[in-house]
Scaffold this active site. Structure first.
Site, PDB file in Angstrom:
ATOM      1  N   LYS A 289       0.646  -1.171  -0.454  1.00  0.00           N
ATOM      2  CA  LYS A 289       0.278  -0.137   0.039  1.00  0.00           C
ATOM      3  C   LYS A 289       0.959   1.567  -0.383  1.00  0.00           C
ATOM      4  CE  LYS A 289      -4.288  -1.780   0.882  1.00  0.00           C
ATOM      5  NZ  LYS A 289      -5.146  -1.900   2.177  1.00  0.00           N
ATOM      6  N   ARG A 324      -3.718  -9.947   4.424  1.00  0.00           N
ATOM      7  CA  ARG A 324      -3.961 -10.102   2.342  1.00  0.00           C
ATOM      8  C   ARG A 324      -2.772  -9.827   2.483  1.00  0.00           C
ATOM      9  NH1 ARG A 324      -5.815  -6.607  -0.674  1.00  0.00           N
ATOM     10  NH2 ARG A 324      -8.265  -7.052  -1.735  1.00  0.00           N
TER      11      ARG A 324
HETATM   12  N1  HH2 Z   1      -7.114  -4.547   0.087  1.00  0.00           N
HETATM   13  C1  HH2 Z   1      -7.562  -3.863  -0.308  1.00  0.00           C
HETATM   14  C2  HH2 Z   1      -8.801  -4.553  -1.156  1.00  0.00           C
HETATM   15  N2  HH2 Z   1      -9.593  -5.217  -0.272  1.00  0.00           N
HETATM   16  N3  HH2 Z   1     -10.247  -6.148   1.417  1.00  0.00           N
HETATM   17  C3  HH2 Z   1      -9.562  -6.153   3.091  1.00  0.00           C
HETATM   18  N4  HH2 Z   1     -10.776  -6.579   3.592  1.00  0.00           N
HETATM   19  N5  HH2 Z   1      -8.788  -5.603   3.795  1.00  0.00           N
HETATM   20  C4  HH2 Z   1      -8.242  -4.644   2.761  1.00  0.00           C
HETATM   21  O1  HH2 Z   1      -6.744  -4.179   3.226  1.00  0.00           O
HETATM   22  C5  HH2 Z   1      -8.153  -4.811   1.601  1.00  0.00           C
HETATM   23  C6  HH2 Z   1      -9.761  -5.363   0.929  1.00  0.00           C
HETATM   24  C7  HH2 Z   1      -7.054  -2.777  -1.826  1.00  0.00           C
HETATM   25  O2  HH2 Z   1      -5.978  -3.410  -1.932  1.00  0.00           O
HETATM   26  P1  HH2 Z   1      -5.735  -4.541  -3.879  1.00  0.00           P
HETATM   27  O3  HH2 Z   1      -6.744  -5.035  -3.706  1.00  0.00           O
HETATM   28  O4  HH2 Z   1      -4.510  -4.250  -3.646  1.00  0.00           O
HETATM   29  O5  HH2 Z   1      -6.015  -3.426  -4.457  1.00  0.00           O
HETATM   30  P2  HH2 Z   1      -7.027  -2.653  -5.541  1.00  0.00           P
HETATM   31  O6  HH2 Z   1      -8.863  -2.161  -4.453  1.00  0.00           O
HETATM   32  O7  HH2 Z   1      -6.925  -1.781  -6.359  1.00  0.00           O
HETATM   33  O8  HH2 Z   1      -7.866  -4.094  -5.632  1.00  0.00           O
END
Ligand code: HH2
Length: 352
Positions: A289, A324
Site C-alpha cells: 500500500k 491479506r
Molecule cells: N485492501 C484492498 C482491497 N480489499 N479487503 C480487506 N479486507 N482489507 C484490505 O485492506 C483490502 C481489501 C486494496 O488492495 P488491492 O486489492 O491490492 O487493490 P485494489 O483495490 O486496487 O484492487
C-alpha cells in the site's frame, strides 16, 4: 464538550524471540487464541490515552475471554497461527497489479500457483484503490464468477473469498464455489449484502473505511483514529448480528489505506492489538500500500515487497489472524521463520 471515549483493553503483545524473560505461565494470556503471541500486561485505554495498566490476572473472566478465546475456525482453518490470504485481482486497474490477469486462463493459472502457499484466495473484480470509479455489477460478476468456477473445476480446494461490496456479485461467486465474503464497506454499500451473508451462512470480513474509494483520500480526518475505527467496527458487528449473521462468522479489519493518512495507518498498526477487545478474528491488509511507498520512497507498488513483509510480520506479532497479501510465497517464507523463532519457549494454549 468533548465526547467521552469508550474504555478499551489494549493487550501488550509479546513473543518469545523478542522478549525476555520467558512468559510467566500463571498470568500469560494467549492473544486471541494464538499459539505464539501472548500478553501479561493490558492497558486500559480511551482512544490513544492509557488510563491504567493491569496484569491479565486483574481482568474479569469475561475480559480475559474476549482477549484470549480462540477465534472460530475460518473456512475450516484454525486461527491459532497467522493465515495467508492471497490477492487475486481480476481488474484492469488495481493499484499494484491491475491488468495482469485480464485473461481468465491466466487468472486460473495464477490462482493455482498461489494456492500452493495461500490459505485463502481473495478474488476481486472491482478496484477500491483511492480514486477508483465503481464498476457495473454485471461486469464485476463477469470478471469473477467464471474464474472462480474454473478454479474449482481445476481441482483447487483452497478456500476462496470474494472481495466485493455488491450482493449480486457475492451471490454469483458463492454459487460458483467461493466460501466467504470480503466486503470493504462492511455491509454499508449494498442493502442486500447483510441478508445474503446471513442466509448463505458464510464468513464475512467487515472492513473499516472512511468515505467511498472515489473520495476517501481527499482529506481523511479523525479526532482519534483508534477510538473511531474500533467504535465503528463494533457498530457494524452489531448491525451484522442484528441481520442474523453469527459472530462466529465475522472477521474485522481496520482497513489500512481506506480513508487514512500515513499517520493514521501507522497509528492503527501500532495499536492493532486493541482490536482483540472486540473478541473477533482480525484481518490485516497492508500489502504494497501507498503508506509503504510514502515511508520508503518506493514509487512502484509491486516493488514494495520488503515493506509489505515487514508489516505482515508486525501484524503477526500483534496477533492478527489473517494477512491479506500479494506476495504469498515470500510472506509464507517470512512467517515460517517468524514462527520458528517464536516457538522456542512460546506458550501453547494448554500450558497457559
Ligand atoms: N485492501 C484492498 C482491497 N480489499 N479487503 C480487506 N479486507 N482489507 C484490505 O485492506 C483490502 C481489501 C486494496 O488492495 P488491492 O486489492 O491490492 O487493490 P485494489 O483495490 O486496487 O484492487
Amino acid at each position: 464538550m468533548e465526547a467521552r471515549l469508550t474504555l478499551r483493553l489494549r493487550p501488550l503483545p509479546r513473543t518469545s524471540a523478542l522478549d525476555r524473560p520467558a512468559p510467566r505461565h500463571e498470568i500469560a494470556l494467549p492473544l486471541a487464541g494464538s499459539a505464539l503471541v501472548w500478553a501479561e500486561e493490558v492497558d486500559v485505554t480511551a482512544g490513544q490515552q492509557t488510563c491504567e495498566q493491569l496484569l491479565t490476572n486483574d481482568l474479569s473472566p469475561a475480559q480475559r475471554d474476549r482477549l484470549s478465546r480462540p477465534r472460530p475456525a475460518l473456512c475450516g482453518l484454525s486461527l491459532d497461527r497467522p493465515r495467508i490470504m492471497g490477492i487475486v485481482n481480476l481488474t484492469p486497474d488495481s493499484f499494484s497489479d491491475g491488468g495482469r490477469l485480464s485473461d481468465p486462463a491466466a487468472a486460473v493459472a495464477a490462482a493455482r500457483a498461489m494456492a500452493a502457499d495461500a490459505d485463502i484466495l481473495d478474488i476481486g473484480g472491482e478496484s477500491t484503490r483511492p480514486g477508483a470509479e465503481p464498476v457495473p455489477v454485471d461486469e464485476e460478476i463477469a470478471r469473477t464468477a467464471p474464474v472462480i468456477r474454473a478454479i474449482r473445476d481445476a481441482g483447487v480446494t483452497t478456500p476462496i473469498s470474494i472481495d466485493t461490496r455488491n450482493a449480486a456479485c457475492a451471490r454469483a461467486a458463492l454459487a460458483a464455489g467461493a466460501d466467504m465474503v470480503n466486503d470493504v464497506s462492511a455491509l454499508t454499500h449494498d442493502p442486500d449484502m447483510a441478508h445474503l451473508v446471513a442466509e448463505a451462512r458464510v464468513p464475512v470480513c467487515l472492513m473499516h473505511a472512511q468515505g467511498d474509494p472515489r473520495i476517501m483520500q481527499d482529506a481523511p480526518r479523525y479526532a482519534d483514529v483508534v477510538a473511531e475505527v474500533v467504535d465503528w467496527l463494533e457498530a457494524r458487528v452489531a448491525v451484522a448480528e442484528g441481520a442474523g449473521i453469527a459472530r462466529a462468522q465475522m472477521v474485522i479489519d481496520p482497513g489500512i489505506g481506506f480513508g487514512k493518512t500515513l499517520e493514521h495507518n501507522l497509528t492503527l498498526l501500532r495499536w492493532l492489538s486493541v482490536f482483540h477487545d472486540l473478541g473477533l478474528a482480525l484481518l490485516l491488509g497492508a500489502s504494497r500500500k501507498r503508506f509503504i511507498g510514502a515511508l520508503t520512497g518506493v514509487e512502484v507498488a509491486a516493488e514494495r515487497l520488503g515493506g509489505s513483509v515487514a508489516v505482515a510480520l508486525h501484524g503477526a506479532g500483534q496477533g492478527a489472524h489473517v494477512l491479506r497479501v500479494h506476495d504469498v510465497a515470500q510472506t509464507r517464507q517470512a512467517l515460517a521463520l517468524w514462527q520458528a523463532l517464536n516457538t522456542i519457549d512460546g506458550i501453547t494454549r494448554d500450558r497457559a
